[in-house]
Design a protein around this motif. Structure first.
Motif, PDB file in Angstrom:
ATOM      1  N   THR A 132       0.643  -1.212  -0.037  1.00  0.00           N
ATOM      2  CA  THR A 132      -0.096  -0.047   0.048  1.00  0.00           C
ATOM      3  C   THR A 132       0.954   1.214  -0.017  1.00  0.00           C
ATOM      4  O   THR A 132       0.774   2.184  -0.791  1.00  0.00           O
ATOM      5  CB  THR A 132      -1.032   0.073   1.326  1.00  0.00           C
ATOM      6  N   GLN A 133       1.837   1.473   0.923  1.00  0.00           N
ATOM      7  CA  GLN A 133       2.615   2.427   1.075  1.00  0.00           C
ATOM      8  C   GLN A 133       3.682   2.626  -0.290  1.00  0.00           C
ATOM      9  O   GLN A 133       4.129   3.499  -0.621  1.00  0.00           O
ATOM     10  CB  GLN A 133       3.117   2.421   2.231  1.00  0.00           C
ATOM     11  N   GLY A 134       4.232   1.442  -0.657  1.00  0.00           N
ATOM     12  CA  GLY A 134       5.052   1.138  -1.502  1.00  0.00           C
ATOM     13  C   GLY A 134       4.494   1.801  -2.809  1.00  0.00           C
ATOM     14  O   GLY A 134       5.289   2.559  -3.767  1.00  0.00           O
ATOM     15  N   ALA A 135       3.373   1.484  -3.288  1.00  0.00           N
ATOM     16  CA  ALA A 135       2.635   2.050  -4.423  1.00  0.00           C
ATOM     17  C   ALA A 135       2.752   3.854  -4.245  1.00  0.00           C
ATOM     18  O   ALA A 135       2.852   4.503  -5.475  1.00  0.00           O
ATOM     19  CB  ALA A 135       1.325   1.472  -4.682  1.00  0.00           C
ATOM     20  N   GLY A 136       2.234   4.122  -3.084  1.00  0.00           N
ATOM     21  CA  GLY A 136       2.130   5.592  -2.998  1.00  0.00           C
ATOM     22  C   GLY A 136       3.611   6.254  -3.072  1.00  0.00           C
ATOM     23  O   GLY A 136       3.799   7.315  -3.596  1.00  0.00           O
ATOM     24  N   GLU A 137       4.481   5.626  -2.460  1.00  0.00           N
ATOM     25  CA  GLU A 137       5.920   6.190  -2.634  1.00  0.00           C
ATOM     26  C   GLU A 137       6.355   6.273  -4.158  1.00  0.00           C
ATOM     27  O   GLU A 137       7.158   7.223  -4.627  1.00  0.00           O
ATOM     28  CB  GLU A 137       7.021   5.329  -1.947  1.00  0.00           C
ATOM     29  N   THR A 138       5.902   5.155  -4.991  1.00  0.00           N
ATOM     30  CA  THR A 138       6.530   5.193  -6.294  1.00  0.00           C
ATOM     31  C   THR A 138       5.824   6.321  -7.024  1.00  0.00           C
ATOM     32  O   THR A 138       6.311   6.957  -7.886  1.00  0.00           O
ATOM     33  CB  THR A 138       6.035   3.927  -7.058  1.00  0.00           C
ATOM     34  N   ARG A 139       4.518   6.631  -6.526  1.00  0.00           N
ATOM     35  CA  ARG A 139       3.885   7.907  -7.337  1.00  0.00           C
ATOM     36  C   ARG A 139       4.487   9.199  -7.112  1.00  0.00           C
ATOM     37  O   ARG A 139       4.677   9.982  -7.868  1.00  0.00           O
ATOM     38  CB  ARG A 139       2.388   7.734  -7.067  1.00  0.00           C
ATOM     39  N   ILE A 140       4.959   9.533  -5.579  1.00  0.00           N
ATOM     40  CA  ILE A 140       6.018  10.721  -5.372  1.00  0.00           C
ATOM     41  C   ILE A 140       6.999  10.510  -6.145  1.00  0.00           C
ATOM     42  O   ILE A 140       7.361  11.602  -6.579  1.00  0.00           O
ATOM     43  CB  ILE A 140       5.932  10.460  -4.102  1.00  0.00           C
ATOM     44  N   ALA A 141       7.724   9.488  -6.295  1.00  0.00           N
ATOM     45  CA  ALA A 141       9.088   9.470  -6.973  1.00  0.00           C
ATOM     46  C   ALA A 141       8.626   9.813  -8.473  1.00  0.00           C
ATOM     47  O   ALA A 141       9.421  10.575  -8.993  1.00  0.00           O
ATOM     48  CB  ALA A 141       9.635   8.050  -6.974  1.00  0.00           C
ATOM     49  N   MET A 142       7.829   9.343  -9.125  1.00  0.00           N
ATOM     50  CA  MET A 142       7.541   9.525 -10.494  1.00  0.00           C
ATOM     51  C   MET A 142       7.200  11.086 -10.666  1.00  0.00           C
ATOM     52  O   MET A 142       7.719  11.624 -11.696  1.00  0.00           O
ATOM     53  CB  MET A 142       6.129   8.811 -10.980  1.00  0.00           C
ATOM     54  N   ALA A 143       6.715  11.697  -9.615  1.00  0.00           N
ATOM     55  CA  ALA A 143       6.232  13.284  -9.971  1.00  0.00           C
ATOM     56  C   ALA A 143       7.501  13.998  -9.793  1.00  0.00           C
ATOM     57  O   ALA A 143       7.791  14.975 -10.526  1.00  0.00           O
ATOM     58  CB  ALA A 143       5.384  13.670  -8.972  1.00  0.00           C
ATOM     59  N   SER A 144       8.501  13.716  -9.088  1.00  0.00           N
ATOM     60  CA  SER A 144       9.796  14.416  -8.738  1.00  0.00           C
ATOM     61  C   SER A 144      10.713  14.068  -9.792  1.00  0.00           C
ATOM     62  O   SER A 144      11.573  14.764  -9.818  1.00  0.00           O
ATOM     63  CB  SER A 144      10.407  13.739  -7.390  1.00  0.00           C
ATOM     64  N   GLY A 145      10.516  13.217 -10.661  1.00  0.00           N
ATOM     65  CA  GLY A 145      11.408  12.942 -11.888  1.00  0.00           C
ATOM     66  C   GLY A 145      12.252  12.038 -11.470  1.00  0.00           C
ATOM     67  O   GLY A 145      13.381  11.821 -12.305  1.00  0.00           O
ATOM     68  N   MET A 146      12.441  11.291 -10.335  1.00  0.00           N
ATOM     69  CA  MET A 146      13.249  10.380  -9.742  1.00  0.00           C
ATOM     70  C   MET A 146      12.722   9.016  -9.867  1.00  0.00           C
ATOM     71  O   MET A 146      11.530   8.797  -9.575  1.00  0.00           O
ATOM     72  CB  MET A 146      13.881  10.763  -8.374  1.00  0.00           C
ATOM     73  N   HIS A 147      13.887   8.007 -10.161  1.00  0.00           N
ATOM     74  CA  HIS A 147      13.385   6.661 -10.092  1.00  0.00           C
ATOM     75  C   HIS A 147      13.370   5.926  -8.863  1.00  0.00           C
ATOM     76  O   HIS A 147      14.429   6.279  -7.969  1.00  0.00           O
ATOM     77  CB  HIS A 147      14.287   5.607 -10.976  1.00  0.00           C
ATOM     78  N   PRO A 148      12.586   5.092  -8.382  1.00  0.00           N
ATOM     79  CA  PRO A 148      12.522   4.643  -7.103  1.00  0.00           C
ATOM     80  C   PRO A 148      13.641   3.974  -6.614  1.00  0.00           C
ATOM     81  O   PRO A 148      14.171   3.976  -5.615  1.00  0.00           O
ATOM     82  CB  PRO A 148      11.402   3.650  -7.151  1.00  0.00           C
ATOM     83  N   VAL A 149      14.309   3.354  -7.593  1.00  0.00           N
ATOM     84  CA  VAL A 149      15.741   2.604  -7.595  1.00  0.00           C
ATOM     85  C   VAL A 149      16.702   3.582  -7.058  1.00  0.00           C
ATOM     86  O   VAL A 149      17.274   3.484  -5.833  1.00  0.00           O
ATOM     87  CB  VAL A 149      16.254   1.936  -8.662  1.00  0.00           C
ATOM     88  N   ILE A 150      16.641   4.597  -7.531  1.00  0.00           N
ATOM     89  CA  ILE A 150      17.643   5.809  -7.252  1.00  0.00           C
ATOM     90  C   ILE A 150      17.531   6.433  -5.715  1.00  0.00           C
ATOM     91  O   ILE A 150      18.295   6.780  -5.023  1.00  0.00           O
ATOM     92  CB  ILE A 150      17.692   7.073  -8.284  1.00  0.00           C
ATOM     93  N   LEU A 151      15.977   6.705  -5.345  1.00  0.00           N
ATOM     94  CA  LEU A 151      15.606   6.749  -3.963  1.00  0.00           C
ATOM     95  C   LEU A 151      15.757   5.883  -3.009  1.00  0.00           C
ATOM     96  O   LEU A 151      15.578   5.966  -1.808  1.00  0.00           O
ATOM     97  CB  LEU A 151      14.366   7.343  -4.078  1.00  0.00           C
TER      98      LEU A 151
END
Length: 434
Positions: free
Chosen positions: A299-318
């Motif tokens: 649940t939280q992982g999916a939200g974190e990914t959407r935040i990463a997408m908006a920032s222009g950063m890849h979840p792997v990098i973050l």
């Protein structure tokens, strides 16, 4: 009277402004101190509730800022659309040391963090004599930060219509908030050529200002904060989400006493897993047993990914949870994620920042532009390896073309530009050349 004359009389002249930041925009929040709270969608709210109040948002901004701050700036002269070697002049000392004990990296950090939260970053120049803008030529010349929620973009046109086709920015008004410790002063008017306006994400509802990348994901931020609060409540309430206890044949006073005793003995993480003893007629039903049933990680992982997408950063990098799963951290996949962030996000931000900062420094001539110098950026070291391989291929192409009798200058020109029509043959062939 021209536009600049009107600016000089701006206190009494008619002017047109962009709507204030986040004006008439409010969003409802839930899960902080009560079931539902309503806050103003302004700069300070974004700082307190998103940047300082949400871990994934802070991580996305901080990691992006750390990469962004690694760049430096240099001049590059362009001829026929081709850029020459990078070089520096004394004019770039303002960017190399933008303030006392301040570096280029700190300047870029401020630019990216402010633009992430407000959509816009503003600054001008000032000196120790109290002069600002173009007049700031004295000792202690430095870059002065302007809070974005205290800046108003003034728009003008030939016929005073802010919606006209020829409308443009004619000035920036800086009006600090009056506080008990501040001295009331007149607003400061600055010409466009005196202000660095960095807005990497344009606001489609306005012509000249930018938009925070946090605005489209307010709901994701709310959900992440609500999920975090849910986990906190889970542990505070005995490591189980909730129970239903059915009592029979008990009066109101007895019920209140039972609830009070139960909360003292069984609510809270320190009371978890205690055995519950009840009198006859009472029945306990556990509604949800543990967090695993809710799959909080997904649940939280999916939200974190959407935040990463908006920032222009890849979840792997973050280093976010979904970016750390499966084969994401394999060398090839991590390299692909790094290159995606570098090419899609960072290079764009660096180029916009260079164009914005050029208003504060004077180029040597009209054919020279301020460009980001990325040679020392650690995040791009893998790109340097790729560049070396490309240059090796190009050098072999140059050798082959020279051996075939093509003129040296035309060979270099064709390989660099990729335009093979620029090749000119010398009329000699390999044996004759030898």
């Amino acid at each position: 009277m021209g536009l600049l004359d009107k600016i000089a009389e701006a206190r009494g002249a008619k002017s047109f402004t962009e709507p204030p930041f986040w004006s008439q925009r409010r969003f409802l929040t839930s899960g902080w101190s009560s079931d539902r709270e309503q806050i103003e969608n302004d700069f300070e709210a974004y700082i307190e509730l998103a940047y300082k109040g949400d871990g994934p948002v802070f991580s996305a901004i901080a990691d992006r800022q750390r990469i962004f701050s690694q760049a430096r700036f240099a001049w590059q002269q362009f001829r026929n659309g081709q850029g020459g070697d990078l070089f520096t002049t004394d004019a770039l000392q303002l960017l190399q040391k933008p303030g006392p004990n301040m570096t280029t990296g700190e300047l870029l950090s401020r630019m990216d963090v402010t633009a992430s939260l407000a959509g816009n970053y503003y600054s001008t120049t000032a000196d120790d004599n109290g002069r600002i803008g173009r007049a700031a030529t004295g000792p202690g010349r430095r870059i002065a930060y302007l809070r974005p929620d205290w800046v108003t973009i003034i728009i003008g046109s030939h016929n005073d219509d802010p919606n006209a086709v020829d409308a443009k920015v004619v000035a920036y008004e800086y009006r600090p908030r009056i506080t008990a410790l501040s001295v009331q002063s007149e607003p400061v008017l600055l010409l466009p050529g005196e202000v660095c306006h960095y807005s990497p994400q344009p606001d489609p509802a306005a012509r000249f200002r930018g938009m925070s990348w946090l605005t489209p994901i307010i709901r994701e931020i709310q959900s992440d904060k609500a999920a975090t609060l849910h986990k906190e409540r889970f542990f505070k309430n005995g490591a189980q989400l909730s129970k239903v206890i059915a009592l029979k044949d008990i009066d109101e006073d007895g019920f209140d006493e039972f609830v009070e005793n139960y909360n003292k003995s069984h609510v809270g993480a320190e009371n978890a897993y205690k055995t519950l003893f009840l009198l006859g007629g009472a029945d306990v039903t556990t509604l949800t047993a543990d967090l695993k049933q809710l799959d909080f990680k997904a649940t939280q992982g999916a939200g974190e990914t959407r935040i990463a997408m908006a920032s222009g950063m890849h979840p792997v990098i973050l280093g976010m949870s979904e970016g750390l799963a499966g084969s994401s951290l394999n060398e090839g996949n991590f390299g692909a994620a790094r290159r995606l962030v570098a090419d899609k996000t960072m290079r764009h931000l660096w180029s916009v920042a260079a164009a914005s900062l050029q208003t504060l420094v004077t180029p040597p001539n009209s054919a020279t532009q301020l460009v980001p110098d990325l040679r020392e950026v650690a995040f791009l070291r893998e790109d340097a390896k790729d560049l070396a391989e490309i240059q090796g291929i190009e050098s072999r192409s140059i050798r082959t073309l020279l051996d075939a009798g093509y003129e040296g200058d035309s060979v270099i020109d064709a390989v660099v530009t990729g335009d093979w029509t620029r090749l000119h043959h010398s009329g000699l062939f390999s044996v004759q050349l030898q």
